[in-house]
Design a protein around this motif. Structure first.
Motif, short mmCIF file in Angstrom:
data_model
loop_
_atom_site.label_atom_id
_atom_site.label_comp_id
_atom_site.label_asym_id
_atom_site.label_seq_id
_atom_site.Cartn_x
_atom_site.Cartn_y
_atom_site.Cartn_z
N TYR A 122 63.59 1.19 72.55
CA TYR A 122 62.99 2.43 73.05
C TYR A 122 61.53 2.55 72.60
CZ TYR A 122 64.34 3.67 68.31
OH TYR A 122 64.49 3.65 66.95
N MET A 130 54.71 3.59 70.82
CA MET A 130 54.82 4.30 69.55
C MET A 130 54.34 3.42 68.39
SD MET A 130 55.87 7.26 68.58
CE MET A 130 57.17 8.27 67.89
N ASN A 131 54.51 2.10 68.50
CA ASN A 131 54.09 1.24 67.38
C ASN A 131 52.58 1.21 67.23
OD1 ASN A 131 53.91 -0.44 69.82
ND2 ASN A 131 53.41 -2.10 68.44
N ASN A 139 61.04 0.66 58.46
CA ASN A 139 62.37 0.25 58.91
C ASN A 139 63.17 -0.35 57.75
OD1 ASN A 139 61.57 -2.47 58.55
ND2 ASN A 139 61.02 -2.72 60.71
#
Ligand code: SAM
Length: 349
Positions: free
Chosen positions: A46, A344-345, A118
């Motif tokens: 996503y 988003m990254n 993460n």
């Protein structure tokens, strides 16, 4: 340093005629999120496509440049800084940036320096982060099932993340787990995640998917409004609304059975912009005043133009004056993919 900018300890309130970090809607900017790299060792479906092209290194700010620009924001009144990415812990020598920024906490200018990760590299870095004065980290973890986890992250190893989390606990870091709610993917796990976080002593936040970047498949398929997550949880737990103490976009409940907090970040179902106190800096020095708008200010040019911070500070103040009232996110059939072209990254979660 520009006139009117001081680095006095304590909460600095801009005076009239001063260089103001208060936007046109009266919101004071006190929170900066900084993406220190667009690179990541996971490929969450996503968030990005499987074959991402990452930025050329020359475009990415050096650690010294990141320190300088973050310090300029702190000088202007930012009290909280979150490092993010990409995956911040894959940035080489990231600990040196954390160690360097500690001086602002020690001077009483910064309340918190924290990180969203993460956790794949956290077993290596947790002790160093704690030793550098970091007190808490947010860890993104969407599933406790190793196969589901591998599929969401396109290859991530859950065991590695669990090692990272144990290292964080051992180092005394407080942990909050962030879960993106995904229809048909992890929606059967919310109760288990809540119990597990209770057992581990972690807080938990659920996030709705946001339409950032073209991920090559329909986001609507897996979009799950958090109203439905809450309904599911209410069947298993006693949830009591509690005051939002962070000023952030989460709405919080206390879970009677675990004693822990759950946050709900609902950009789509519940517009949270009225209290927005944040801006986002990318690793190339682009400043986004809002995650859900394309307007950006280039801070790299003034940063690289010379050693003085005057032009940089002017660019920041000008950007604050352009902060929009609210985001433009829409998730509905036909309107989701690539609503914003950046991933988003790049912007940093
Ligand atoms: N690599 C770090 C991590 O995994 O936390 C930091 C960067 S990641 C982009 C930050 C957060 O953004 C993660 O919690 C991730 O799940 C979330 N995220 C990424 N893309 C998203 C999207 N389109 N909608 C909602 N959350 C997203």
């Amino acid at each position: 340093m520009a006139p009117g900018i001081s680095r006095l300890p304590g909460k600095r309130r801009p005076q009239s005629g001063d260089l103001s970090m208060i936007d046109p809607f009266g919101r004071e900017i006190t929170y900066l999120r900084v993406s220190v790299t667009d690179r990541c060792d996971f490929r969450c479906f996503y968030c990005m496509t499987e074959e991402m092209t990452f930025l050329p290194r020359k475009d990415v700010l050096s650690l010294e440049e990141l320190d300088r620009v973050i310090s300029a924001f702190i000088g202007l009144g930012v009290r909280k800084v979150r490092l993010t990415g990409g995956e911040p812990l894959v940035r080489k020598n990231i600990l040196s940036l954390v160690r360097g920024l500690r001086r602002h906490k020690e001077a009483g200018l910064l309340d918190e320096l924290t990180l969203t990760t993460n956790a794949s590299q956290l077993d290596k870095h947790a002790a160093g982060l704690a030793a550098a004065g970091m007190e808490r980290v947010n860890v993104s973890l969407d599933s406790l099932n190793s196969e589901t986890f591998k599929s969401i992250t396109r290859g991530g190893r859950l065991a590695q993340v669990m090692d990272g989390l144990q290292a964080a606990k051992a180092a005394g870091l407080k942990v909050k787990i962030n879960v993106v709610a995904l229809r048909d993917i992890n929606e059967g796990e919310f109760e288990a995640l809540t119990r597990w976080c209770g057992d581990q002593g972690f807080d938990l936040t659920f996030i709705e998917t946001m339409p950032l970047g073209d991920i090559g498949q329909k986001r609507t398929e897996h979009y799950l409004p958090l109203t439905q997550v809450r309904e599911k949880l209410e069947r298993a737990f006693t949830l009591t609304d509690i005051e939002d103490s962070t000023g952030g976009p989460s709405r919080y409940v206390r879970v009677a059975e675990t004693g822990r907090r759950i946050g709900f970040i609902t950009p789509l179902t519940n517009n949270f912009c009225a209290a927005c106190n944040r801006m986002r800096l990318t690793c190339t020095g682009a400043l986004f005043m809002c995650l859900g708008h394309d307007d950006q200010a280039d801070l790299r040019t003034p940063l690289r133009a010379g050693e003085g911070d005057e032009a940089l500070i002017r660019a920041i103040i000008n950007a604050v004056s352009r902060k929009p009232k609210a985001h433009d996110f829409v998730i509905e059939p036909g309107a989701t993919n690539g609503v914003f072209q950046r991933y988003m990254n790049v912007t940093g979660g």
